[in-house]
Motif scaffolding. Structure first.
Motif, PDB file in Angstrom:
ATOM      1  N   MET A  51       0.873  -1.196   0.181  1.00 36.66           N
ATOM      2  CA  MET A  51      -0.132  -0.107  -0.042  1.00 36.66           C
ATOM      3  C   MET A  51       0.521   0.936   0.025  1.00 36.66           C
ATOM      4  SD  MET A  51      -2.821  -1.436   2.890  1.00 36.66           S
ATOM      5  CE  MET A  51      -3.071   0.132   2.693  1.00 36.66           C
ATOM      6  N   ALA A  52       1.532   1.512   1.043  1.00 34.92           N
ATOM      7  CA  ALA A  52       2.257   2.521   0.835  1.00 34.92           C
ATOM      8  C   ALA A  52       3.485   2.994  -0.799  1.00 34.92           C
ATOM      9  CB  ALA A  52       3.492   2.569   1.899  1.00 34.92           C
ATOM     10  N   ALA A  53       4.132   1.732  -1.113  1.00 33.49           N
ATOM     11  CA  ALA A  53       4.649   1.141  -2.289  1.00 33.49           C
ATOM     12  C   ALA A  53       4.114   2.683  -3.251  1.00 33.49           C
ATOM     13  CB  ALA A  53       4.852   0.720  -2.734  1.00 33.49           C
ATOM     14  N   VAL A  54       2.375   1.636  -3.648  1.00 29.51           N
ATOM     15  CA  VAL A  54       1.308   3.012  -4.396  1.00 29.51           C
ATOM     16  C   VAL A  54       1.492   3.958  -3.990  1.00 29.51           C
ATOM     17  CG1 VAL A  54      -1.054   2.703  -5.594  1.00 29.51           C
ATOM     18  CG2 VAL A  54      -0.323   0.325  -4.515  1.00 29.51           C
ATOM     19  N   VAL A  55       1.196   4.559  -2.688  1.00 31.79           N
ATOM     20  CA  VAL A  55       0.833   5.776  -2.900  1.00 31.79           C
ATOM     21  C   VAL A  55       2.510   6.731  -2.647  1.00 31.79           C
ATOM     22  CG1 VAL A  55       0.789   6.979  -0.878  1.00 31.79           C
ATOM     23  CG2 VAL A  55      -1.209   5.348  -0.788  1.00 31.79           C
ATOM     24  N   LEU A  56       3.380   5.647  -2.526  1.00 31.79           N
ATOM     25  CA  LEU A  56       4.780   6.827  -2.573  1.00 31.79           C
ATOM     26  C   LEU A  56       4.827   7.337  -4.394  1.00 31.79           C
ATOM     27  CD1 LEU A  56       6.619   5.383   0.301  1.00 31.79           C
ATOM     28  CD2 LEU A  56       5.716   7.375  -0.198  1.00 31.79           C
ATOM     29  N   LEU A  57       4.712   6.004  -5.133  1.00 29.60           N
ATOM     30  CA  LEU A  57       4.381   5.855  -6.505  1.00 29.60           C
ATOM     31  C   LEU A  57       3.900   7.149  -6.687  1.00 29.60           C
ATOM     32  CD1 LEU A  57       5.218   2.717  -7.411  1.00 29.60           C
ATOM     33  CD2 LEU A  57       6.621   3.873  -8.025  1.00 29.60           C
ATOM     34  N   LEU A  58       2.458   7.513  -6.476  1.00 31.21           N
ATOM     35  CA  LEU A  58       2.038   8.708  -6.907  1.00 31.21           C
ATOM     36  C   LEU A  58       2.474   9.647  -6.976  1.00 31.21           C
ATOM     37  CD1 LEU A  58      -1.412   7.269  -6.168  1.00 31.21           C
ATOM     38  CD2 LEU A  58      -0.224   7.758  -8.756  1.00 31.21           C
ATOM     39  N   LEU A  59       3.303  10.015  -5.672  1.00 31.06           N
ATOM     40  CA  LEU A  59       3.950  11.241  -4.903  1.00 31.06           C
ATOM     41  C   LEU A  59       4.814  11.172  -5.601  1.00 31.06           C
ATOM     42  CD1 LEU A  59       3.590  10.515  -0.903  1.00 31.06           C
ATOM     43  CD2 LEU A  59       2.332  12.214  -2.352  1.00 31.06           C
ATOM     44  N   LEU A  60       5.873  10.080  -6.713  1.00 31.76           N
ATOM     45  CA  LEU A  60       6.915  10.676  -7.200  1.00 31.76           C
ATOM     46  C   LEU A  60       6.337  11.123  -8.314  1.00 31.76           C
ATOM     47  CD1 LEU A  60       8.933   7.833  -5.586  1.00 31.76           C
ATOM     48  CD2 LEU A  60       9.529  10.039  -5.054  1.00 31.76           C
ATOM     49  N   GLN A  61       4.946  10.502  -8.710  1.00 28.28           N
ATOM     50  CA  GLN A  61       4.775  11.044  -9.465  1.00 28.28           C
ATOM     51  C   GLN A  61       5.163   9.993 -11.284  1.00 28.28           C
ATOM     52  OE1 GLN A  61       5.488  15.286 -11.282  1.00 28.28           O
ATOM     53  NE2 GLN A  61       4.173  15.949  -8.644  1.00 28.28           N
ATOM     54  N   ARG A  62       5.080   9.504 -10.408  1.00 25.08           N
ATOM     55  CA  ARG A  62       5.646   7.410 -11.672  1.00 25.08           C
ATOM     56  C   ARG A  62       4.171   7.258 -11.643  1.00 25.08           C
ATOM     57  NH1 ARG A  62      11.374   7.301  -8.189  1.00 25.08           N
ATOM     58  NH2 ARG A  62      11.751   8.540  -9.361  1.00 25.08           N
ATOM     59  N   TRP A  63       3.345   7.201 -12.275  1.00 24.09           N
ATOM     60  CA  TRP A  63       2.270   6.897 -12.469  1.00 24.09           C
ATOM     61  C   TRP A  63       1.884   5.055 -13.014  1.00 24.09           C
ATOM     62  CZ3 TRP A  63       0.396  10.590 -10.276  1.00 24.09           C
ATOM     63  CH2 TRP A  63       0.414  11.466 -10.300  1.00 24.09           C
ATOM     64  N   ARG A  64       2.764   5.041 -14.122  1.00 24.10           N
ATOM     65  CA  ARG A  64       2.956   3.606 -14.506  1.00 24.10           C
ATOM     66  C   ARG A  64       2.982   2.750 -13.966  1.00 24.10           C
ATOM     67  NH1 ARG A  64       5.873   4.393 -19.985  1.00 24.10           N
ATOM     68  NH2 ARG A  64       7.822   5.367 -19.286  1.00 24.10           N
ATOM     69  N   TRP A  65       4.942   3.194 -13.196  1.00 21.46           N
ATOM     70  CA  TRP A  65       4.992   2.197 -12.036  1.00 21.46           C
ATOM     71  C   TRP A  65       4.356   2.256 -11.524  1.00 21.46           C
ATOM     72  CZ3 TRP A  65       8.234  -1.240 -13.445  1.00 21.46           C
ATOM     73  CH2 TRP A  65       8.876  -1.142 -14.257  1.00 21.46           C
ATOM     74  N   ALA A  66       3.148   3.099 -10.522  1.00 20.21           N
ATOM     75  CA  ALA A  66       1.785   3.121  -9.762  1.00 20.21           C
ATOM     76  C   ALA A  66       0.957   1.916  -9.966  1.00 20.21           C
ATOM     77  CB  ALA A  66       0.980   3.833  -9.630  1.00 20.21           C
ATOM     78  N   ILE A  67       0.509   2.213 -11.291  1.00 18.24           N
ATOM     79  CA  ILE A  67      -0.213   1.469 -11.853  1.00 18.24           C
ATOM     80  C   ILE A  67      -0.093  -0.198 -11.672  1.00 18.24           C
ATOM     81  CG2 ILE A  67      -1.284   0.434 -14.189  1.00 18.24           C
ATOM     82  CD1 ILE A  67      -1.859   3.316 -15.082  1.00 18.24           C
ATOM     83  N   ALA A  68       1.382  -0.508 -12.415  1.00 21.78           N
ATOM     84  CA  ALA A  68       1.791  -1.845 -12.125  1.00 21.78           C
ATOM     85  C   ALA A  68       1.942  -2.177 -11.046  1.00 21.78           C
ATOM     86  CB  ALA A  68       3.511  -1.932 -12.860  1.00 21.78           C
ATOM     87  N   TRP A  69       2.073  -1.611 -10.102  1.00 19.50           N
ATOM     88  CA  TRP A  69       1.940  -1.739  -8.386  1.00 19.50           C
ATOM     89  C   TRP A  69       0.951  -2.780  -8.200  1.00 19.50           C
ATOM     90  CZ3 TRP A  69       5.373  -2.678  -4.312  1.00 19.50           C
ATOM     91  CH2 TRP A  69       6.842  -3.208  -4.813  1.00 19.50           C
ATOM     92  N   VAL A  70      -0.662  -1.777  -8.516  1.00 18.68           N
ATOM     93  CA  VAL A  70      -1.643  -1.775  -8.853  1.00 18.68           C
ATOM     94  C   VAL A  70      -2.288  -3.736  -8.766  1.00 18.68           C
ATOM     95  CG1 VAL A  70      -3.822  -1.174  -8.880  1.00 18.68           C
ATOM     96  CG2 VAL A  70      -2.191   0.395  -8.051  1.00 18.68           C
ATOM     97  N   VAL A  71      -1.421  -3.733 -10.147  1.00 18.24           N
ATOM     98  CA  VAL A  71      -2.307  -4.849 -11.222  1.00 18.24           C
ATOM     99  C   VAL A  71      -1.603  -6.062 -10.676  1.00 18.24           C
ATOM    100  CG1 VAL A  71      -1.990  -6.180 -12.819  1.00 18.24           C
ATOM    101  CG2 VAL A  71      -2.558  -3.417 -12.899  1.00 18.24           C
ATOM    102  N   ALA A  72      -0.274  -5.301 -10.081  1.00 21.32           N
ATOM    103  CA  ALA A  72       0.839  -6.663  -9.836  1.00 21.32           C
ATOM    104  C   ALA A  72       0.499  -7.163  -8.152  1.00 21.32           C
ATOM    105  CB  ALA A  72       1.992  -6.229  -9.340  1.00 21.32           C
ATOM    106  N   GLY A  73      -0.247  -6.156  -7.324  1.00 24.73           N
ATOM    107  CA  GLY A  73      -0.403  -6.461  -6.227  1.00 24.73           C
ATOM    108  C   GLY A  73      -2.134  -7.321  -6.296  1.00 24.73           C
ATOM    109  N   VAL A  74      -3.440  -6.864  -6.882  1.00 27.61           N
ATOM    110  CA  VAL A  74      -4.212  -7.355  -7.169  1.00 27.61           C
ATOM    111  C   VAL A  74      -4.110  -8.814  -7.582  1.00 27.61           C
ATOM    112  CG1 VAL A  74      -6.395  -7.806  -8.511  1.00 27.61           C
ATOM    113  CG2 VAL A  74      -5.664  -5.451  -7.869  1.00 27.61           C
ATOM    114  N   VAL A  75      -2.782  -9.441  -8.223  1.00 27.36           N
ATOM    115  CA  VAL A  75      -2.502 -10.640  -8.169  1.00 27.36           C
ATOM    116  C   VAL A  75      -2.177 -11.542  -7.128  1.00 27.36           C
ATOM    117  CG1 VAL A  75      -1.711 -12.492  -9.648  1.00 27.36           C
ATOM    118  CG2 VAL A  75      -2.779 -10.393 -10.982  1.00 27.36           C
ATOM    119  N   PHE A  76      -1.038 -10.353  -6.200  1.00 30.31           N
ATOM    120  CA  PHE A  76      -0.308 -11.242  -5.454  1.00 30.31           C
ATOM    121  C   PHE A  76      -1.008 -11.186  -4.293  1.00 30.31           C
ATOM    122  CE2 PHE A  76       3.766  -9.824  -7.333  1.00 30.31           C
ATOM    123  CZ  PHE A  76       4.538 -11.754  -8.304  1.00 30.31           C
TER     124      PHE A  76
END
Length: 566
Positions: A196-221
């Protein structure tokens, strides 16, 4: 940043490095001296996992299932992999090796935090408070207890690496963070909050594509984490917590300030509960304000060095809240096996303050940090240092019980479960675990076989107390005038049980007091029926010697009828 107008920077750096090296040497000398190849409580569970994995004919799918299967409310993939690697290398599971190897993660933590400080262009001496917090024994159960070490300390080290990689822009770093994050997720339930922290921090870092990647991978894992063979063990605790919301607040505050808790003792003439609660309130205030600043800032993206501290703060806070919901009973939530997280709270708020306060305040914060952590380091060694030899003796006693009866009589009741006992004995017969051949075990065995000296005057106070964490009664022995021996024992016609002799009272901060008095405990349900004499064993320059009193206790096949006789 200079250290002093009279001390060159290079000289000061050398002094700091020398001091840190001394702290590290003392810490690891204690681990090397007192670590022992004997499992404690849940450490035993690794043996059965290795037995099932290494049984001839076991399929790859079954091996994978065992590696990721649930342990309480966790999945502990990484620790099982480390234990399996040790088995392949040594031909047995060696808990001493695991303690020595796993504890290297503490040095790894210091190295990662040092790199963060240097990345922020901070002076080397500002790392001293971190070293003073890490290299002291208040979290000893997270160092010598292998399951705690591998599940808590090692995964905390990896979590810091995940957030450091997350702060870097390179695709390789982001892929590494994602892969390592998956391993952490399946190695400790704190990985859920890390995700959860990784997704929020990626959004704050404005790395939108990687935030989406963490969300998708998170749903699976996370879906697989909970979706396959998962049972929520602690669900009954939620109803209790809902009835007592004040308990949750008290537990969170006590965990955040628990690093200053030393078994309820007064330090600096202040009540320890007040110190813990005030410190916990300050810790939570720093974390909340730091996160609000990160969320509300509009001018720039958060800096790379801030990312790990914000991330770990988020994980600690969420983990504490979850533990308060599932474990809170209204008491202070500062059990020994979670003390590494209490220490981590202090490291996090120190880092957050150093990175956010105006530069002119940093030397004052650093000096205050050295003063407080130096005080904590000294108190930790004064309080926990004398307990290290007692813990060693307890493990020797555990090893004796495992050697002769294949179960512990002090710390757990696995021996009552016939199926578990059968599996444990199968593992020992295959050599997956071998009781260490220690000089103490030889000496005690010789002493107990020799005719003992009889003491007709010494009497022990005995009492029975219900221990919730064992779900069983424990029988306590105490003798306040006996010069402290190495071990106590119970001896019947056909059986004997070795017990560690703990000092009573403990001469903490009063080294001039004689170390007299001894106490110990045993779970009577684990003893074979019979009439047992109480005795003790001392080690002298001429060897090991046993003394037996005329005081006896009776253990029937219904242990609640345990009674003392004379």
């Amino acid at each position: 940043m200079s250290y002093s107008p009279h001390v060159p920077t290079r000289t000061a750096d050398r002094l700091v490095i020398g001091l840190i090296a001394l702290l590290v040497a003392l810490f690891y000398a204690a681990i090397y001296r007192y670590a022992i190849n004997v499992p404690v409580v849940d450490d035993l569970l690794y043996i059965d996992s290795i037995r099932r994995i290494t049984t001839p004919g076991t399929s790859l799918s079954e091996i994978a299932r065992v590696l990721v299967e649930q342990h309480n409310d966790h999945r502990i993939l990484l620790s099982r992999l480390i234990v399996l690697a040790d088995y392949w290398l040594e031909g047995q599971v060696n808990y001493r090796t695991l303690a020595l190897a796993g504890s290297l993660s503490v040095v790894g933590l210091l190295w990662q935090l040092y790199r963060i400080f240097r990345e922020a262009a901070l002076a080397l001496w500002l790392v001293l408070p971190v070293a003073l917090l890490l290299f002291q024994p208040s979290y000893q159960e997270d160092v010598w207890g292998v399951l705690c070490l591998l599940q808590h300390t090692v995964t905390l080290f990896l979590t810091v690496i995940v957030f450091r990689l997350l702060a870097r822009p390179e695709p390789s770093a982001q892929m590494g963070a994602l892969a390592l994050g998956g391993l952490v997720l399946y190695s400790n339930s704190n990985g859920l909050f890390m995700w959860m922290a990784a997704v929020v921090l990626l959004l704050l870092l404005q790395r939108w594509r990687w935030a989406i990647a963490w969300v998708v991978a998170g749903v699976v894992f996370i879906g697989l984490y909970f979706g396959i063979d998962y049972t929520f063990v602690s669900k009954n605790s939620l109803a209790t917590a809902a009835e007592h919301p004040g308990w949750i607040v008290k537990s969170i505050l006590s965990a955040a300030g628990g690093a200053a808790y030393f078994d309820g003792r007064k330090w600096l003439l202040l009540p320890v509960l007040l110190v813990v609660m005030v410190l916990g309130t300050g810790v939570l205030l720093v974390i909340v304000v730091s996160w609000l600043r990160a969320l509300l800032q509009t001018k720039k993206v958060i800096s790379g060095p801030m990312v790990p501290f914000l991330g770990i703060a988020f994980v600690l806070l969420c983990s504490t809240g979850a533990s308060a919901l599932t474990r809170s009973d209204g008491g202070l939530m500062v059990p020994d096996r979670y003390q590494i997280f209490c220490i981590s709270y202090l490291i996090v708020i120190y880092g957050l303050l150093i990175l956010q306060l105006p530069k002119r305040w940093i030397p004052a914060v650093g000096l205050l940090g050295i003063g407080f952590t130096g005080w904590l380091w000294l108190n930790a060694w004064l309080y926990y240092g004398p307990l290290l030899s007692e813990r060693y003796n307890r493990l020797v006693a555990e090893g004796m019980a495992l050697k002769h009866y294949h179960y512990s009589v002090m710390s757990q009741t696995f021996g009552l479960d016939q199926d578990w006992q059968r599996r444990w004995e199968m593992a020992m017969s295959r050599g997956i675990y071998q009781v260490p051949d220690l000089p103490e075990i030889w000496g005690v065995e010789v002493a107990l076989k020799a005719p003992p000296v009889v003491d007709s005057t010494t009497r022990f106070a005995t009492r029975t107390e219900r221990l919730g964490f064992l779900n069983s009664d424990a029988l306590f022995f105490q003798q306040d005038t006996l010069p402290t021996p190495r071990f106590l024992f119970l001896r019947s016609v056909g059986n004997w049980y070795l017990l560690p002799a703990q000092s009573s009272p403990r001469p903490i901060l009063k080294p001039w007091l004689p170390a007299r008095g001894a106490k110990s405990m045993v779970v009577p349900v684990m003893l074979k029926p019979g009439i047992y004499q109480l005795g003790w064993i001392r080690q002298t320059p001429t060897g090991w010697h046993s003394t037996v009193s005329t005081q006896t206790i009776a253990i029937s096949d219904r242990p609640q009828t345990t009674r003392a006789t004379h």
